[in-house]
Enzyme design. Structure first.
Site, PDB file in Angstrom:
ATOM      1  N   ASP A  52     -18.462  52.026  32.609  1.00  0.00           N
ATOM      2  CA  ASP A  52     -17.403  51.031  32.440  1.00  0.00           C
ATOM      3  C   ASP A  52     -17.638  50.251  31.143  1.00  0.00           C
ATOM      4  O   ASP A  52     -18.749  49.799  30.870  1.00  0.00           O
ATOM      5  CB  ASP A  52     -17.411  50.087  33.650  1.00  0.00           C
ATOM      6  CG  ASP A  52     -16.251  49.111  33.652  1.00  0.00           C
ATOM      7  OD1 ASP A  52     -15.203  49.434  33.075  1.00  0.00           O
ATOM      8  OD2 ASP A  52     -16.401  48.035  34.248  1.00  0.00           O
ATOM      9  N   HIS A  53     -16.603  50.098  30.349  1.00  0.00           N
ATOM     10  CA  HIS A  53     -16.655  49.308  29.115  1.00  0.00           C
ATOM     11  C   HIS A  53     -17.793  49.733  28.177  1.00  0.00           C
ATOM     12  O   HIS A  53     -18.620  48.912  27.769  1.00  0.00           O
ATOM     13  CB  HIS A  53     -16.755  47.818  29.418  1.00  0.00           C
ATOM     14  CG  HIS A  53     -15.459  47.219  29.846  1.00  0.00           C
ATOM     15  ND1 HIS A  53     -14.401  47.024  28.987  1.00  0.00           N
ATOM     16  CD2 HIS A  53     -15.034  46.802  31.061  1.00  0.00           C
ATOM     17  CE1 HIS A  53     -13.383  46.501  29.651  1.00  0.00           C
ATOM     18  NE2 HIS A  53     -13.733  46.377  30.918  1.00  0.00           N
ATOM     19  N   GLY A 102     -14.026  38.349  35.590  1.00  0.00           N
ATOM     20  CA  GLY A 102     -14.716  37.170  36.091  1.00  0.00           C
ATOM     21  C   GLY A 102     -14.044  36.545  37.299  1.00  0.00           C
ATOM     22  O   GLY A 102     -13.021  37.011  37.801  1.00  0.00           O
ATOM     23  N   HIS A 125      -7.917  46.803  35.211  1.00  0.00           N
ATOM     24  CA  HIS A 125      -9.218  46.140  35.116  1.00  0.00           C
ATOM     25  C   HIS A 125      -9.097  44.698  35.613  1.00  0.00           C
ATOM     26  O   HIS A 125      -8.008  44.175  35.797  1.00  0.00           O
ATOM     27  CB  HIS A 125      -9.700  46.132  33.662  1.00  0.00           C
ATOM     28  CG  HIS A 125     -10.323  47.408  33.231  1.00  0.00           C
ATOM     29  ND1 HIS A 125     -11.471  47.454  32.468  1.00  0.00           N
ATOM     30  CD2 HIS A 125      -9.973  48.692  33.452  1.00  0.00           C
ATOM     31  CE1 HIS A 125     -11.794  48.724  32.235  1.00  0.00           C
ATOM     32  NE2 HIS A 125     -10.893  49.487  32.816  1.00  0.00           N
ATOM     33  N   GLY A 126     -10.249  44.050  35.794  1.00  0.00           N
ATOM     34  CA  GLY A 126     -10.254  42.641  36.148  1.00  0.00           C
ATOM     35  C   GLY A 126      -9.437  42.331  37.379  1.00  0.00           C
ATOM     36  O   GLY A 126      -8.738  41.314  37.441  1.00  0.00           O
ATOM     37  N   SER A 158     -10.425  41.889  40.694  1.00  0.00           N
ATOM     38  CA  SER A 158     -11.044  41.288  41.874  1.00  0.00           C
ATOM     39  C   SER A 158     -10.138  40.209  42.454  1.00  0.00           C
ATOM     40  O   SER A 158      -9.460  39.478  41.721  1.00  0.00           O
ATOM     41  CB  SER A 158     -12.405  40.679  41.519  1.00  0.00           C
ATOM     42  OG  SER A 158     -13.392  41.686  41.424  1.00  0.00           O
TER      43      SER A 158
END
Length: 368
Positions: free
Chosen positions: A98-99, A195, A228-229, A231
């Site tokens: 990832d990334h 985050g 992505h991101g 959560s």
């Protein structure tokens, strides 16, 4: 079962209009727990290793400053652990970087046995992003490895990347990116962020995903999109951590309903990392509340001190470092350490189990 390329899963998800969760893991017990809960729900599993986690896996405490050589050592360690676990299960397992920013590191992952890699050139001008991504595609496809690219920049913080605002993906550029790079899947920026502090009452721009996918269909491009991101930052976990002495402020996630709304429009993979960290941290704080006679000089006692001194901390790579060797081996040196490792596994299973169901991937192991 041996490791499989991620493209096999993404193609099935596109056909069935569901998504696969892709879960960031950093320790042997997280790998173990993620595979076990996917077995329970009869689903293939995508295990993600973020680039800077490889430094932690190699034993570097300040893993954000790990050298390329240390990261490659971490790659070798985690690849061996995942390969061992994959041999013991009958569900398909994907090992994904990832990334990845350093192309030499990305190539090392391919050489060591990762079955999927992400090359993140989103910080570069469009044409340079294309050139970097194509270089990795050409290298990876010769070995049957899936490649993910990124177009647009997500807000938020993830390891050494810290962006105060988003640069949304231009749907009109998506087809050009696929055509010029040959990439298998593309992470888009459409309002999600990395985050735990994603902002209160966030609303993603689903029109970006829809327009991108419709453009791809019009041009007959057989690729998938990645969220992505994503959560959800469950409120019950944030409240639980804070009641146990944590101090998480402005912790808000992406409502799961918003993500599920765009899954039928080409979103075949949804990345999750923060939720797992929250669940692990809650379990470990609960353990210390229920076991207040821990020897402060022991390694578990050192973990307790770290989370007491840093109530905002949810990154298990930081607070578990005192028992690093046990975290990598998967077995503690005493009962207390094994208790901590059980907390890690329970945290993974709590989150991953919920999301497997919600993404619609239950039972899809039978497709392979």
């Amino acid at each position: 079962m041996s490791l499989v390329p991620m493209k096999l899963l993404l193609d099935k998800a596109l056909e069935g209009k569901f998504a696969y969760g892709a879960f960031n893991v950093h320790t042997t017990n997280e790998v173990k727990a993620a595979i076990e809960i996917h077995e329970t729900f009869r689903s293939p599993v995508i295990l993600q290793i973020i680039e800077f986690a490889t430094g932690f896996i190699a034993g570097r405490e300040d893993f954000l400053n790990a050298t390329l050589e240390e990261k490659i050592e971490g790659i070798k360690i985690i690849t061996e652990k995942v390969k061992e676990a994959a041999k013991k299960t009958d569900i398909p397992v994907v090992l994904h970087l990832d990334h990845g920013h350093d192309k030499e590191l990305v190539k090392a992952c391919i050489d060591e046995g990762f079955t999927s890699v992400m090359i993140d050139g989103s910080y570069l001008p469009f044409e340079e992003n294309i050139a970097l991504t194509k270089e990795i595609v050409d290298y990876a496809h010769k070995k049957g490895v899936t490649v993910e690219g990124e177009l647009g920049v997500l807000a938020g913080r993830e390891d050494n990347a810290n962006h105060s605002g988003s640069l949304y993906t231009d749907p009109n550029k998506v087809c050009e990116f696929f055509e010029k790079t040959g990439v298998d899947c593309l992470a888009i920026s459409y309002g999600t962020s990395h985050g735990a502090a994603k902002g209160k009452d966030v609303v993603i721009s689903k029109e970006i995903a829809i327009a991108s996918y419709e453009n791809m269909k019009f041009k007959n491009i057989k690729g998938s999109l990645v969220s992505h991101g994503s959560s959800t930052v469950p409120k019950y976990l944030v409240e639980g951590i804070n009641k146990l002495g944590g101090k998480l402020e402005n912790a808000h996630g992406i409502p799961i309903e918003q993500v599920l709304e765009v899954v039928p429009y080409g979103i075949a993979k949804v990345n999750v990392g923060t939720d797992i960290r929250l669940a692990i941290t809650r379990y470990i704080r609960e353990y210390f509340k229920d076991n207040n006679n821990i020897d402060d000089t022991s390694r578990v006692g050192q973990i307790k001190k770290i989370i007491e001194d840093r109530p905002e901390l949810i990154d298990e790579r930081v607070y578990l470092y005192p028992m690093y060797d046990s975290v990598i081996s998967g077995t503690g040196k005493n009962t207390e350490e094994n208790d901590i490792l059980q907390c890690v596994e329970k945290g993974v299973k709590e989150i991953v189990g919920q999301l497997i169901v919600k993404y619609g991937q239950v039972g899809t192991a039978e497709l392979f």
